[in-house]
Design an enzyme around this catalytic site. Structure first.
Site, PDB file in Angstrom:
ATOM      1  N   GLY A  42       0.817  -1.212   0.000  1.00  0.00           N
ATOM      2  CA  GLY A  42       0.000   0.000   0.000  1.00  0.00           C
ATOM      3  C   GLY A  42       0.846   1.255   0.000  1.00  0.00           C
ATOM      4  N   THR A  75       7.053  -4.063  10.627  1.00  0.00           N
ATOM      5  CA  THR A  75       6.940  -2.658  11.024  1.00  0.00           C
ATOM      6  C   THR A  75       5.488  -2.189  10.888  1.00  0.00           C
ATOM      7  OG1 THR A  75       7.590  -2.008   8.771  1.00  0.00           O
ATOM      8  CG2 THR A  75       9.321  -2.025  10.436  1.00  0.00           C
ATOM      9  N   GLU A  91       2.460  -3.586  23.700  1.00  0.00           N
ATOM     10  CA  GLU A  91       3.536  -2.594  23.668  1.00  0.00           C
ATOM     11  C   GLU A  91       3.633  -1.788  24.966  1.00  0.00           C
ATOM     12  OE1 GLU A  91       2.897  -0.467  20.011  1.00  0.00           O
ATOM     13  OE2 GLU A  91       3.459  -2.205  18.787  1.00  0.00           O
ATOM     14  N   HIS A 151       8.093   0.805  18.424  1.00  0.00           N
ATOM     15  CA  HIS A 151       7.075   1.370  17.535  1.00  0.00           C
ATOM     16  C   HIS A 151       7.444   2.804  17.112  1.00  0.00           C
ATOM     17  CE1 HIS A 151       2.534   0.939  16.484  1.00  0.00           C
ATOM     18  NE2 HIS A 151       3.182   1.606  15.545  1.00  0.00           N
ATOM     19  N   ILE A 152       8.643   2.944  16.583  1.00  0.00           N
ATOM     20  CA  ILE A 152       9.140   4.264  16.178  1.00  0.00           C
ATOM     21  C   ILE A 152       9.458   4.343  14.692  1.00  0.00           C
ATOM     22  CG2 ILE A 152      10.053   4.888  18.448  1.00  0.00           C
ATOM     23  CD1 ILE A 152      12.840   4.037  17.410  1.00  0.00           C
ATOM     24  N   ALA A 153       9.084   3.320  13.935  1.00  0.00           N
ATOM     25  CA  ALA A 153       9.456   3.299  12.514  1.00  0.00           C
ATOM     26  C   ALA A 153       8.945   4.534  11.775  1.00  0.00           C
ATOM     27  CB  ALA A 153       8.938   2.026  11.845  1.00  0.00           C
ATOM     28  N   ARG A 163       1.847  -3.893  12.407  1.00  0.00           N
ATOM     29  CA  ARG A 163       1.130  -4.013  13.670  1.00  0.00           C
ATOM     30  C   ARG A 163       1.552  -5.293  14.381  1.00  0.00           C
ATOM     31  NH1 ARG A 163       0.554   0.560  13.346  1.00  0.00           N
ATOM     32  NH2 ARG A 163      -1.320   1.864  13.487  1.00  0.00           N
TER      33      ARG A 163
END
Length: 311
Positions: free
Chosen positions: A151, A227, A258, A285-287, A229
């Site tokens: 996507g 990266t 998390e 969770h910082i991508a 969910r």
């Protein structure tokens, strides 16, 4: 026509607040507003802009039927009951384009770290140990990269791979006709790929998708990247395949839970074991969490909100 009122409940780049105010909207910016207060406060507004702390389930949406729209900072729409929001007439406006580049760069960075043993060798040096041979790395050149989901972030990752002289296979159940990559069915992609990168939304269909069966079909020694969910990958199954050597490494920016302070005994056992694996890197969770993506998300969401009210 009365001035439209918009509530923003999470940190945003000033561009969004200023842009809305310049366009004539009355903006209330409360990034520290607790979730418990949002449901009550939002009743006074025409638009609501959220990040991940506000869960827009049926109960929440039932109490907000007056809203024209809910704006989502970033992508992940799994926190919103999309069918019900449509039923009650609330427009959902998201900005997945805003952090796609950041995710692409972060994904590549994690992959290179695992393949070249960057984190492990640095940890040795912190102990004043100069070890070269144990940290001999692998090159991306000539590898086959499988991207599952194409996507926004999938193509961004593929773009970052340009110049590495790799083969890219892509599987997307709902999209075809991609340029510059090879399309494949999922089984062939897993069988042929040295690296498998997950770029999917969390839905009922993808929840737990990367399980024992999925991982068993992967090429022996392949690296798994997630990266997207956390709930898409079953961490217990992944750990099992890492320990038995079928999966050669993992790059995870997300986990099922998390919030370490809430881990139960089973979760703590699994996550601690993953964190101890020498061929695993995990980030919190910082991508998509860069200074540039903060501004880009604000710009994209601003444009979409202005267009929504202009229609």
């Amino acid at each position: 026509m009365p001035m439209k009122r918009i509530l923003i409940t999470d940190k945003v780049h000033p561009l969004l607040v200023g842009g809305l105010e310049d366009a004539g909207y009355d903006v209330t910016y409360e990034p520290r507003m607790p979730y418990a207060e949002v449901q009550h406060s939002a009743r006074q507004f025409d638009g609501l802009i959220i990040n991940s702390k506000v869960i827009c389930n049926r109960d929440f949406l039932d109490s907000q039927r007056h809203l024209d729209f809910i704006g989502r900072l970033g992508s992940g729409l799994d926190i919103i009951d999309l069918p019900y929001s449509k039923e009650v007439g609330i427009e959902i406006i998201s900005s997945p384009e805003g952090n796609a580049n950041a995710v692409g760069e972060h994904t590549l960075g994690m992959l290179l770290s695992v393949m070249c043993n960057l984190n492990r060798s640095f940890e040795d040096l912190q102990r004043h140990e100069w070890n070269r041979e144990p940290h001999r790395g692998e090159e991306l050149h000539g590898k086959t990269i499988g991207i599952v989901g194409y996507g926004h972030t999938g193509p961004a990752f593929a773009k970052k791979l340009e110049g590495f002289e790799v083969d890219i296979l892509v599987y997307d159940k709902y999209r075809t006709g991609f340029v510059g990559v090879k399309e494949a069915n999922l089984n062939d992609l897993l069988l042929q790929s040295d690296i498998v990168s997950i770029h999917l939304p969390l839905t009922a269909e993808t929840d737990g998708m990367v399980d024992h069966d999925f991982l068993s079909k992967c090429k022996k020694g392949s690296i798994l990247i997630n990266t997207s969910r956390g709930n898409i990958v079953n961490s217990e199954s992944l750990l099992s395949h890492l320990v038995n050597g079928h999966i050669g490494g993992a790059c995870l920016d997300v986990l099922e839970n998390e919030k370490p302070s809430t881990w139960n005994d089973q979760e703590r056992k699994i996550y601690d074991a993953l964190l101890c694996q020498p061929n695993v890197i995990i980030t919190p969770h910082i991508a998509g969490w860069t200074h540039q993506s903060l501004e880009r998300i604000a710009s994209i969401l601003l444009g979409k909100i202005l267009a929504f009210y202009a229609d």
